[in-house]
Write a protein that holds these residues in place. Structure first.
Motif, PDB file in Angstrom:
ATOM      1  N   TRP A   1     -50.089  77.792  92.839  1.00 24.07           N
ATOM      2  CA  TRP A   1     -51.312  78.474  93.245  1.00 24.07           C
ATOM      3  C   TRP A   1     -51.065  79.371  94.453  1.00 24.07           C
ATOM      4  N   GLN A   2     -51.675  80.539  94.420  1.00 24.52           N
ATOM      5  CA  GLN A   2     -51.574  81.444  95.576  1.00 24.52           C
ATOM      6  C   GLN A   2     -52.539  80.948  96.641  1.00 24.52           C
TER       7      GLN A   2
ATOM      8  N   ALA B   1     -54.876  80.605 100.080  1.00 23.34           N
ATOM      9  CA  ALA B   1     -56.038  81.422 100.426  1.00 23.34           C
ATOM     10  C   ALA B   1     -55.774  82.443 101.515  1.00 23.34           C
TER      11      ALA B   1
ATOM     12  N   GLN C   1     -45.355  82.001  94.802  1.00 32.16           N
ATOM     13  CA  GLN C   1     -46.734  81.760  94.398  1.00 32.16           C
ATOM     14  C   GLN C   1     -47.176  82.815  93.385  1.00 32.16           C
TER      15      GLN C   1
ATOM     16  N   ASP D   1     -53.985  84.014  90.437  1.00 37.83           N
ATOM     17  CA  ASP D   1     -54.711  83.267  89.409  1.00 37.83           C
ATOM     18  C   ASP D   1     -54.615  83.923  88.034  1.00 37.83           C
TER      19      ASP D   1
ATOM     20  N   GLU E   1     -53.630  82.280  84.398  1.00 34.08           N
ATOM     21  CA  GLU E   1     -54.564  82.321  83.274  1.00 34.08           C
ATOM     22  C   GLU E   1     -53.919  82.870  82.010  1.00 34.08           C
TER      23      GLU E   1
ATOM     24  N   VAL F   1     -53.982  70.438  91.169  1.00 35.10           N
ATOM     25  CA  VAL F   1     -54.796  71.461  91.822  1.00 35.10           C
ATOM     26  C   VAL F   1     -54.797  71.230  93.330  1.00 35.10           C
TER      27      VAL F   1
ATOM     28  N   ASN G   1     -58.316  74.402  97.668  1.00 34.42           N
ATOM     29  CA  ASN G   1     -59.137  75.607  97.567  1.00 34.42           C
ATOM     30  C   ASN G   1     -59.128  76.212  96.165  1.00 34.42           C
ATOM     31  N   LYS G   2     -58.573  75.480  95.178  1.00 28.73           N
ATOM     32  CA  LYS G   2     -58.512  76.012  93.815  1.00 28.73           C
ATOM     33  C   LYS G   2     -59.257  75.142  92.805  1.00 28.73           C
ATOM     34  N   TYR G   3     -60.102  74.246  93.276  1.00 25.02           N
ATOM     35  CA  TYR G   3     -60.837  73.386  92.346  1.00 25.02           C
ATOM     36  C   TYR G   3     -61.686  74.210  91.378  1.00 25.02           C
TER      37      TYR G   3
ATOM     38  N   LYS H   1     -61.467  77.339  90.511  1.00 30.64           N
ATOM     39  CA  LYS H   1     -60.621  78.141  89.618  1.00 30.64           C
ATOM     40  C   LYS H   1     -60.002  77.257  88.536  1.00 30.64           C
ATOM     41  N   ALA H   2     -59.601  76.040  88.896  1.00 27.39           N
ATOM     42  CA  ALA H   2     -59.010  75.137  87.908  1.00 27.39           C
ATOM     43  C   ALA H   2     -60.014  74.774  86.823  1.00 27.39           C
TER      44      ALA H   2
END
Length: 251
Positions: free
Chosen positions: A97-98, A100, A114, A117, A121, A138, A141-143, A145-146
């Motif tokens: 994940w990239q 924040a 990294q 998103d 996808e 996850v 900060n990506k919940y 998005k996941a």
């Protein structure tokens, strides 16, 4: 007529006191900066030592006899050919994940590339299984998005697994975070038809190499889906496992 120097003397004394006060403040600031630099150097030294130990572990590492490692860039890998050959019962993915912000971990080196998103996808996960499990690691900060990702790929979130990280002394292994010290990782789960009430949704396990996940997760998966076809995407050397296909550019 005599010259009165009392005013000039008063001004000179005030200026001198002001300069002395400024000098003291500068010394305090320098001391604080030197202390901060020493702390950062100590942390950096510990991180470099951990990285060296990780590198040594990987140099001594022998791949499990029956694992299937595929070193490849997942962004241009021939997923269609793989999907034509096999459909997987379980897919585990630990996306890079990239983060924040530019330096969200406050001094902790990120030793892997990294991905935005949109690149994650684009991985054609639905082609690789028709009715199977997916486990997605996850970060905090990506919940959201996941969850979007699971929906886009055609999955429905039903549960999650929390890995509480421990030290070799079985104490909580606190890491770095933007607001709080992170001592856990979360894996989102979408299980279809499988065995139920198997294992726990909390894993207490020692933190090992960077990005190395606990063996207990793989054991849980193999208990949920015995004799299944297992795939891990974005895998690394230290996560190779017998009877698993592992794809990543760091194998």
């Amino acid at each position: 007529m005599e010259r009165d120097d009392s005013d000039e003397g008063t001004v000179s004394d005030g200026t001198l006191k002001s300069l002395l006060n400024q000098e003291n403040e500068l010394h305090l600031q320098i001391d604080a900066l030197q202390s901060e630099i020493a702390t950062l150097q100590e942390k950096l030294g510990k991180q470099e030592k951990e990285d060296e130990l990780d590198d040594q572990d990987l140099e001594e590492f022998e791949a499990p006899e029956w694992c299937v490692p595929i070193k490849a860039n997942v962004m241009n890998f021939d997923w269609d050919s793989l999907a034509a050959e096999v459909q997987f019962d379980v897919i585990v993915t630990d996306p890079p994940w990239q983060l924040a912000t530019h330096a969200p971990t406050r001094g902790v080196a990120i030793a892997y590339q990294q991905l935005p998103d949109i690149c994650i996808e684009d991985i054609p996960v639905p082609k690789l299984q028709k009715n199977g499990f997916i486990f997605i690691w996850v970060i905090n900060n990506k919940y959201a998005k996941a969850f979007e990702l699971m929906e886009k790929w055609g999955y429905t979130y039903v549960d999650d697994i929390t890995w509480v990280k421990q030290t070799v002394n079985r104490r909580m292994a606190k890491g770095h975070g933007y607001y709080l010290q992170h001592a856990k990782e979360t894996c989102l789960v979408d299980p279809p038809n499988c065995r139920h009430s198997v294992g726990s949704d909390v894993i207490f396990s020692e933190r090992r190499g960077q990005s190395q996940k606990p063996e207990e997760l793989y054991e849980l998966i193999e208990e949920l889906v015995p004799d299944g076809k297992y795939l891990e995407i974005f895998g690394r050397k230290n996560n190779l496992r017998d009877y698993w296909v592992t794809i990543g550019n760091e194998l």
